[in-house]
Write a protein that holds these residues in place. Structure first.
Motif, PDB file in Angstrom:
ATOM      1  N   GLN A 101       0.917  -1.123  -0.253  1.00 22.12           N
ATOM      2  CA  GLN A 101       0.027  -0.132  -0.009  1.00 22.12           C
ATOM      3  C   GLN A 101       1.108   0.976   0.067  1.00 22.12           C
ATOM      4  OE1 GLN A 101      -2.835   0.267   3.165  1.00 22.12           O
ATOM      5  NE2 GLN A 101      -4.305   1.395   1.831  1.00 22.12           N
ATOM      6  N   ASP A 129      -0.132  -0.880  -4.847  1.00 21.88           N
ATOM      7  CA  ASP A 129      -0.816   0.064  -3.852  1.00 21.88           C
ATOM      8  C   ASP A 129      -1.759  -1.207  -2.995  1.00 21.88           C
ATOM      9  OD1 ASP A 129      -1.614   2.012  -2.471  1.00 21.88           O
ATOM     10  OD2 ASP A 129      -3.162   2.653  -3.983  1.00 21.88           O
ATOM     11  N   PRO A 131      -3.503  -2.878   0.243  1.00 18.26           N
ATOM     12  CA  PRO A 131      -3.631  -3.214   1.324  1.00 18.26           C
ATOM     13  C   PRO A 131      -3.603  -4.335   2.158  1.00 18.26           C
ATOM     14  CG  PRO A 131      -5.730  -2.151   0.379  1.00 18.26           C
ATOM     15  CD  PRO A 131      -4.799  -2.594  -0.664  1.00 18.26           C
TER      16      PRO A 131
END
Ligand code: HCB
Length: 215
Positions: A101, A129, A131
């Protein structure tokens, strides 16, 4: 005849000629060579040679990329044949990979993912990116036993530590090995955050993943 075709497939991978690889793969199928033999005795030996030459400093990134392209295109040609025979490729292992992330660098991560799948791993690439929760969800969904975390920024490399903590909290740490990489990452960093391994490049990542899979 089929031995000759398999050797030509290996050579075409090493020489970085994806069109030729696909062409000879078609010829081998037409000659009655089993798709699995084409993979195990033609394509994969080629990738092994390319990996070795890269490690020896004889080959460079473009060689890896072109070889992986040939492997991928030949696999796309073979997949319908495997399906029609109700065969599945025996995977070397299932891997979830992504860039952590806050980080949008994808070139190295994608190369690692491509080399892993070219070497027989079932790879689920989550992109950039990503999470921590998305890694967790994909590991649960696929049953992956290895997760690859890429980070290119000194500001995002700490996410690798956070993801390991989230895996721990999710009760997954015992069943999934963590391999880390990216320009600012070192073996020392990997040890510090409790990762299972660090790879400096895509070939190193293939060797590491094979080692992490165990015997
Ligand atoms: Co970017 N960037 N960048 N960048 N970028 C770096 C990484 C800097 C080092 C450049 C510099 O300042 N010298 C620097 C980071 C400095 C730092 O943190 N200390 C930097 C910066 C600062 C930034 C921005 C913040 C710039 C800005 O906007 N002010 C910004 C970040 C945005 C964000 O992520 N939130 C940014 C943006 C970009 C792009 C978009 C222009 C572009 C990325 C394009 C893309 O990926 N689609 C980019 C690029 C290309 C770079 C450099 C030039 C090359 C990175 C690269 O692709 N290397 C890089 C400079 C550098 O690294 N020398 C620069 C080639 C690949 C093959 O190597 O290391 O990524 P790799 O992967 C290897 C290896 O690490 C390992 O295997 C791979 C294959 O061999 N590996 C793994 C990687 N992941 C692994 C995972 C595993 O599990 C195992 C092994």
């Amino acid at each position: 005849m089929s031995r000759d075709l398999l050797e030509k497939i290996t050579t075409s991978i090493v020489d970085g000629e994806p069109d030729l690889t696909v062409d000879i793969t078609g010829q081998a199928l037409a000659a009655g060579v089993e798709p699995m033999a084409i993979i195990d005795e033609g394509l994969l030996p080629g990738m092994q040679i390319v990996g070795q030459k890269f490690s020896d400093g004889e080959f460079f990134l473009p060689n890896l990329i072109v070889a992986a392209m040939g492997m991928k295109r030949a696999m796309a040609r073979l997949e319908p044949e495997l399906r029609s025979r109700h065969q599945t490729v025996k995977t070397a292992g299932t891997i979830v990979i992504g860039t952590v992330q806050g980080d949008i660098h994808e070139i190295g991560k994608t190369l690692v993912a491509t080399m892993l799948s070219a070497n027989g791993f079932d790879v689920h690439d989550l992109g950039v990116d990503v999470p921590a929760e998305q890694f967790v969800a994909k590991i649960r969904e696929t049953g992956a036993t290895i997760v690859g975390l890429s980070a290119l920024l000194t500001t995002t490399m700490t996410m690798q530590r956070s993801i390991i903590e989230v895996l721990q909290a999710a009760g997954l740490r015992d069943r999934v090995k963590v391999m880390v990489g990216g320009a600012p990452i070192s073996r020392q960093w990997a040890d510090e955050i409790g990762a299972d391994g660090y790879a400096e490049d895509a070939v190193g990542a293939v060797h590491l993943a094979a080692r992490l899979m165990g015997p």
